[in-house]
Write a protein that holds these residues in place. Structure first.
Motif, PDB file in Angstrom:
ATOM      1  N   TRP A 123     -17.016  34.820 113.939  1.00  0.00           N
ATOM      2  CA  TRP A 123     -17.156  33.384 113.480  1.00  0.00           C
ATOM      3  C   TRP A 123     -17.572  32.359 114.181  1.00  0.00           C
ATOM      4  N   SER A 124     -19.207  33.045 114.714  1.00  0.00           N
ATOM      5  CA  SER A 124     -20.300  31.591 114.337  1.00  0.00           C
ATOM      6  C   SER A 124     -20.627  32.227 113.641  1.00  0.00           C
ATOM      7  N   TRP A 127     -19.884  29.120 111.499  1.00  0.00           N
ATOM      8  CA  TRP A 127     -20.314  27.428 111.933  1.00  0.00           C
ATOM      9  C   TRP A 127     -22.029  27.738 111.767  1.00  0.00           C
ATOM     10  N   THR A 133     -22.012  22.274 114.748  1.00  0.00           N
ATOM     11  CA  THR A 133     -21.690  23.437 115.900  1.00  0.00           C
ATOM     12  C   THR A 133     -20.263  22.873 116.106  1.00  0.00           C
ATOM     13  N   LEU A 178     -27.690  28.540 116.738  1.00  0.00           N
ATOM     14  CA  LEU A 178     -26.635  29.240 115.526  1.00  0.00           C
ATOM     15  C   LEU A 178     -27.955  29.292 114.237  1.00  0.00           C
ATOM     16  N   ALA A 184     -26.140  34.633 114.240  1.00  0.00           N
ATOM     17  CA  ALA A 184     -25.779  33.995 115.769  1.00  0.00           C
ATOM     18  C   ALA A 184     -27.764  34.585 116.567  1.00  0.00           C
ATOM     19  N   LEU A 201     -19.441  32.346 123.466  1.00  0.00           N
ATOM     20  CA  LEU A 201     -19.903  31.488 121.396  1.00  0.00           C
ATOM     21  C   LEU A 201     -19.096  32.287 120.935  1.00  0.00           C
ATOM     22  N   GLU A 202     -18.867  33.854 120.573  1.00  0.00           N
ATOM     23  CA  GLU A 202     -18.088  33.848 119.384  1.00  0.00           C
ATOM     24  C   GLU A 202     -16.865  33.328 120.240  1.00  0.00           C
ATOM     25  N   CYS A 205     -16.252  29.693 118.620  1.00  0.00           N
ATOM     26  CA  CYS A 205     -16.073  29.622 116.813  1.00  0.00           C
ATOM     27  C   CYS A 205     -14.932  29.364 116.219  1.00  0.00           C
TER      28      CYS A 205
END
Length: 256
Positions: A123-124, A127, A133, A178, A184, A201-202, A205
């Protein structure tokens, strides 16, 4: 209106583990803790095959890391490699990734960083490839605040020391970033803090991408994000231990 008044410093002090209380996890060696961290983050989506590396600096200056040859969900305590501060292997027949220089440079540049995590999470990674972001849409995505830099100068892979040093300089004093077209990066004072950041974070995202696919929505306001960001600098109470117990149930051999 979000209920945010329960997320205050008093709550974290009230529920912080105290000496003499029941242990939430068995006594763990430093290498067992790193192996568990690998398993825990694999479950959070940091799972790109044999890619990715975690380094944990010890009080004596040595560094523990996962071996290059193994996936994060198969690492055990005895597989964890000890390095000196130059990256030389001290106690293992396993290899380390050529990109370990990024971690060594981060540890050297920032004395407060004892844990560095890099991988290519799903997922991150989306992005990072979008070079955007992700907005924050829920409380769980706001646990670690909103600032999230993007290192968008892809110069090659991180076995090149000049490339990794550029990334270190671009990160500055940030707690995560990122890496455009790459993945990441998360840093932390200790495993508990770094785990919360990596998981948050994950989650952030993933939710942002799901909301985008659903047609979009209004992100959380900056003042709300500030309210729900966790005030405890050492992570969410009991979370690291709970996720460690889950991995121990799945495979007790992680401690071997």
């Amino acid at each position: 209106m979000l209920k945010t008044d329960h997320l205050n410093v008093d709550m974290f002090e009230k529920f912080a583990p105290r000496p003499g209380e029941r242990a939430l996890v068995p006594e763990l060696t430093p290498k067992a803790q790193v192996a568990l961290m690998c398993r825990m983050l694999f479950a959070e989506g940091w799972d790109d095959h044999i890619a990715g590396h975690i380094t944990v600096r010890q009080p004596d200056g040595t560094i523990l890391t996962n071996p290059w040859e193994l996936t994060w969900d198969e690492v055990t305590a005895s597989d964890i490699v000890t390095l000196d501060d130059k990256g030389n292997i001290l106690d293992s027949n396993w290899n380390t990734t050529p990109a370990i220089g990024l971690h060594l440079q981060l540890h050297d540049a920032r004395s407060e960083i004892n844990v560095v995590i890099h991988n290519h999470p799903k997922w991150s990674g989306i992005w990072a490839n979008l070079q955007e972001t992700p907005p924050i849409y829920d409380q769980a995505g706001a646990y670690c605040g909103s600032e999230l830099p993007i290192y968008n100068e892809y110069l090659g892979t991180f076995e090149n020391q000049a490339t990794s040093l550029t990334a270190v300089e671009a990160l500055g004093d940030a707690k995560w970033a990122l890496l455009a077209h790459h993945g990441a990066l998360v840093v932390g004072r200790d495993l508990r803090q770094a785990h919360l950041r990596a998981a948050t974070l994950e989650w952030r995202c993933r939710r942002a991408y799901e909301v985008r696919l659903a047609g979009g929505a209004e992100p959380l306001a900056a003042d709300v994000i500030k309210q729900v960001s966790l005030p405890d600098p050492n992570g969410f109470p009991f979370l690291w231990e709970a996720m460690a117990r889950r991995e121990l149930r799945r495979d007790p051999n992680v401690l071997s």
